[in-house]
Design a protein around this motif. Sequence first.
Motif, PDB file in Angstrom:
ATOM      1  N   LEU A  58       0.931  -1.024   0.062  1.00  0.00           N
ATOM      2  CA  LEU A  58       0.082   0.217   0.024  1.00  0.00           C
ATOM      3  C   LEU A  58       0.972   1.158  -0.126  1.00  0.00           C
ATOM      4  O   LEU A  58       0.547   2.485  -0.898  1.00  0.00           O
ATOM      5  N   GLN A  59       1.735   1.227   1.265  1.00  0.00           N
ATOM      6  CA  GLN A  59       2.741   2.298   0.730  1.00  0.00           C
ATOM      7  C   GLN A  59       3.420   2.504  -0.238  1.00  0.00           C
ATOM      8  O   GLN A  59       4.271   3.460  -0.263  1.00  0.00           O
ATOM      9  N   ASN A  60       3.966   1.717  -0.771  1.00  0.00           N
ATOM     10  CA  ASN A  60       4.428   1.661  -2.689  1.00  0.00           C
ATOM     11  C   ASN A  60       3.127   1.736  -3.628  1.00  0.00           C
ATOM     12  O   ASN A  60       3.846   2.483  -5.019  1.00  0.00           O
ATOM     13  N   GLY A  61       2.572   2.352  -3.146  1.00  0.00           N
ATOM     14  CA  GLY A  61       1.285   2.974  -4.070  1.00  0.00           C
ATOM     15  C   GLY A  61       0.530   1.492  -4.772  1.00  0.00           C
ATOM     16  O   GLY A  61       0.308   2.082  -5.861  1.00  0.00           O
ATOM     17  N   TRP A  62       0.860   0.218  -4.816  1.00  0.00           N
ATOM     18  CA  TRP A  62      -0.401  -1.361  -4.550  1.00  0.00           C
ATOM     19  C   TRP A  62      -1.928  -0.757  -4.752  1.00  0.00           C
ATOM     20  O   TRP A  62      -1.556  -0.770  -2.970  1.00  0.00           O
ATOM     21  N   ARG A  63      -2.885  -1.645  -5.099  1.00  0.00           N
ATOM     22  CA  ARG A  63      -4.121  -1.890  -4.024  1.00  0.00           C
ATOM     23  C   ARG A  63      -3.402  -3.322  -3.929  1.00  0.00           C
ATOM     24  O   ARG A  63      -2.472  -4.205  -4.383  1.00  0.00           O
ATOM     25  N   SER A  64      -3.234  -3.726  -2.265  1.00  0.00           N
ATOM     26  CA  SER A  64      -2.973  -4.314  -1.976  1.00  0.00           C
ATOM     27  C   SER A  64      -4.397  -5.780  -1.446  1.00  0.00           C
ATOM     28  O   SER A  64      -4.893  -4.978  -0.766  1.00  0.00           O
ATOM     29  N   LEU A  65      -4.675  -6.943  -1.523  1.00  0.00           N
ATOM     30  CA  LEU A  65      -5.548  -7.777  -1.559  1.00  0.00           C
ATOM     31  C   LEU A  65      -5.168  -8.741  -1.005  1.00  0.00           C
ATOM     32  O   LEU A  65      -4.278  -9.803  -1.159  1.00  0.00           O
ATOM     33  N   ARG A  66      -5.873  -8.940   0.725  1.00  0.00           N
ATOM     34  CA  ARG A  66      -5.581 -10.421   1.547  1.00  0.00           C
ATOM     35  C   ARG A  66      -6.562 -11.556   1.519  1.00  0.00           C
ATOM     36  O   ARG A  66      -7.656 -10.315   0.891  1.00  0.00           O
ATOM     37  N   PHE A  67      -6.281 -12.351   1.360  1.00  0.00           N
ATOM     38  CA  PHE A  67      -7.783 -13.318   1.577  1.00  0.00           C
ATOM     39  C   PHE A  67      -8.017 -14.818   2.339  1.00  0.00           C
ATOM     40  O   PHE A  67      -7.129 -15.337   2.743  1.00  0.00           O
ATOM     41  N   ASN A  68      -8.814 -14.660   2.730  1.00  0.00           N
ATOM     42  CA  ASN A  68      -8.687 -16.424   3.513  1.00  0.00           C
ATOM     43  C   ASN A  68      -8.931 -17.616   2.899  1.00  0.00           C
ATOM     44  O   ASN A  68     -10.265 -17.516   1.633  1.00  0.00           O
ATOM     45  N   PHE A  69      -8.049 -18.082   2.730  1.00  0.00           N
ATOM     46  CA  PHE A  69      -8.194 -20.010   1.828  1.00  0.00           C
ATOM     47  C   PHE A  69      -9.703 -20.076   2.272  1.00  0.00           C
ATOM     48  O   PHE A  69      -9.776 -19.699   3.590  1.00  0.00           O
ATOM     49  N   ARG A  70      -9.516 -21.267   1.545  1.00  0.00           N
ATOM     50  CA  ARG A  70     -11.747 -22.107   1.566  1.00  0.00           C
ATOM     51  C   ARG A  70     -11.633 -22.853   3.456  1.00  0.00           C
ATOM     52  O   ARG A  70     -10.324 -23.403   3.578  1.00  0.00           O
ATOM     53  N   GLY A  71     -12.332 -22.146   3.781  1.00  0.00           N
ATOM     54  CA  GLY A  71     -12.851 -22.771   5.406  1.00  0.00           C
ATOM     55  C   GLY A  71     -11.967 -21.815   6.266  1.00  0.00           C
ATOM     56  O   GLY A  71     -12.826 -22.116   7.083  1.00  0.00           O
ATOM     57  N   VAL A  72     -11.445 -21.294   6.328  1.00  0.00           N
ATOM     58  CA  VAL A  72     -11.178 -20.199   7.229  1.00  0.00           C
ATOM     59  C   VAL A  72     -12.136 -18.994   6.984  1.00  0.00           C
ATOM     60  O   VAL A  72     -12.377 -17.927   6.109  1.00  0.00           O
ATOM     61  N   GLY A  73     -12.466 -18.293   8.175  1.00  0.00           N
ATOM     62  CA  GLY A  73     -13.052 -17.061   8.334  1.00  0.00           C
ATOM     63  C   GLY A  73     -14.562 -17.456   7.542  1.00  0.00           C
ATOM     64  O   GLY A  73     -14.953 -17.877   7.830  1.00  0.00           O
ATOM     65  N   ARG A  74     -14.846 -16.220   6.753  1.00  0.00           N
ATOM     66  CA  ARG A  74     -15.765 -16.505   5.710  1.00  0.00           C
ATOM     67  C   ARG A  74     -15.853 -16.766   4.989  1.00  0.00           C
ATOM     68  O   ARG A  74     -16.765 -17.075   4.309  1.00  0.00           O
ATOM     69  N   SER A  75     -14.522 -17.835   4.414  1.00  0.00           N
ATOM     70  CA  SER A  75     -14.301 -18.012   3.359  1.00  0.00           C
ATOM     71  C   SER A  75     -15.229 -19.989   2.939  1.00  0.00           C
ATOM     72  O   SER A  75     -14.875 -20.503   4.300  1.00  0.00           O
ATOM     73  N   GLU A  76     -15.725 -20.197   2.319  1.00  0.00           N
ATOM     74  CA  GLU A  76     -16.257 -21.319   2.411  1.00  0.00           C
ATOM     75  C   GLU A  76     -15.111 -22.055   1.492  1.00  0.00           C
ATOM     76  O   GLU A  76     -14.051 -22.763   1.344  1.00  0.00           O
ATOM     77  N   GLY A  77     -16.478 -23.745   1.553  1.00  0.00           N
ATOM     78  CA  GLY A  77     -14.943 -24.740   1.924  1.00  0.00           C
ATOM     79  C   GLY A  77     -13.997 -25.515   2.981  1.00  0.00           C
ATOM     80  O   GLY A  77     -14.552 -25.012   3.905  1.00  0.00           O
ATOM     81  N   SER A  78     -13.522 -27.046   2.620  1.00  0.00           N
ATOM     82  CA  SER A  78     -12.516 -27.485   3.731  1.00  0.00           C
ATOM     83  C   SER A  78     -11.530 -27.191   2.881  1.00  0.00           C
ATOM     84  O   SER A  78     -10.712 -27.266   2.037  1.00  0.00           O
ATOM     85  N   TRP A  79     -10.697 -27.209   3.979  1.00  0.00           N
ATOM     86  CA  TRP A  79      -8.944 -27.607   4.189  1.00  0.00           C
ATOM     87  C   TRP A  79      -8.399 -28.532   3.079  1.00  0.00           C
ATOM     88  O   TRP A  79      -9.312 -29.409   2.736  1.00  0.00           O
ATOM     89  N   ASP A  80      -8.097 -28.457   2.185  1.00  0.00           N
ATOM     90  CA  ASP A  80      -7.635 -29.446   0.172  1.00  0.00           C
ATOM     91  C   ASP A  80      -6.375 -29.938   0.369  1.00  0.00           C
ATOM     92  O   ASP A  80      -6.143 -30.059  -0.600  1.00  0.00           O
ATOM     93  N   ALA A  81      -5.084 -29.279   1.714  1.00  0.00           N
ATOM     94  CA  ALA A  81      -4.156 -29.748   1.368  1.00  0.00           C
ATOM     95  C   ALA A  81      -3.099 -29.180   0.271  1.00  0.00           C
ATOM     96  O   ALA A  81      -2.025 -29.867   0.396  1.00  0.00           O
ATOM     97  N   GLY A  82      -3.202 -28.056   0.483  1.00  0.00           N
ATOM     98  CA  GLY A  82      -2.262 -27.112  -0.535  1.00  0.00           C
ATOM     99  C   GLY A  82      -2.580 -27.103  -2.085  1.00  0.00           C
ATOM    100  O   GLY A  82      -3.399 -25.729  -3.082  1.00  0.00           O
ATOM    101  N   ARG A  83      -4.092 -28.404  -2.307  1.00  0.00           N
ATOM    102  CA  ARG A  83      -3.928 -28.262  -3.447  1.00  0.00           C
ATOM    103  C   ARG A  83      -5.464 -27.667  -4.201  1.00  0.00           C
ATOM    104  O   ARG A  83      -4.987 -26.131  -4.638  1.00  0.00           O
TER     105      ARG A  83
END
Length: 212
Positions: A58-83
């Motif tokens: 953000l300080q570098n002037g970029w749009r910065s996006l973070r997200f939760n993988f599936r099954g974390v927080g409000r992200s749907e789905g479940s853990w898939d061992a990385g795939r």
Amino acid sequence: MNAQTQHLQLSGPAGAIEAALDEPAATPSAVLVVCHPHPQHGGTLDNKVVQTIARAGLQNGWRSLRFNFRGVGRSEGSWDAGRGEIDDALAVVAAQRGADLPLVLAGFSFGGFVAASVAQRLAGAAPAQRLALVAPSTQKQTVPDLPEALRAETFVVHGSDDEVVPCAATLAWAAAQDLPVTVLPSSGHFFHGKLALLKTLLLRAWSQPLAG
């Protein structure tokens, strides 16, 4: 991350993906997508290292996006061992491609494995222009070799006293590709007391303008 952070729900292969977006004051010159640590060990988009990476972007002037993988927080789905987690990241990147901005990928720990895997998948028609790997999970995950064109634009940093991912594992992975690694003395995996330095190092690594 701050009062201006936008909380989003993006479409993903396992359902909705929870994301947090921060926009710079001026027109962004790139979009940074940051991948968080291992979902089964408390990793989320609010991890302090993930937020530090996003703040640097953000300080570098970029749009910065973070997200939760599936099954974390409000992200749907479940853990898939990385795939499936790699697929989640690819979906997030695809959602940001509409902005027609250069892409920068970053990840911490398990997120470093995901970011490197996404960079490998995107090599060719729509490659990432830069990559930052912070204490990447080079021992428990099989981190792919990076596309040759991206290696000169990759920043790798690891703590000398990392208690989760041995620094030696990342040095060995990087050596096979002639990738430099910045080693932070007396730093553990979570960079306690080193986050300000980590941000400074990221800003230094990202100081040169991107090629449009």
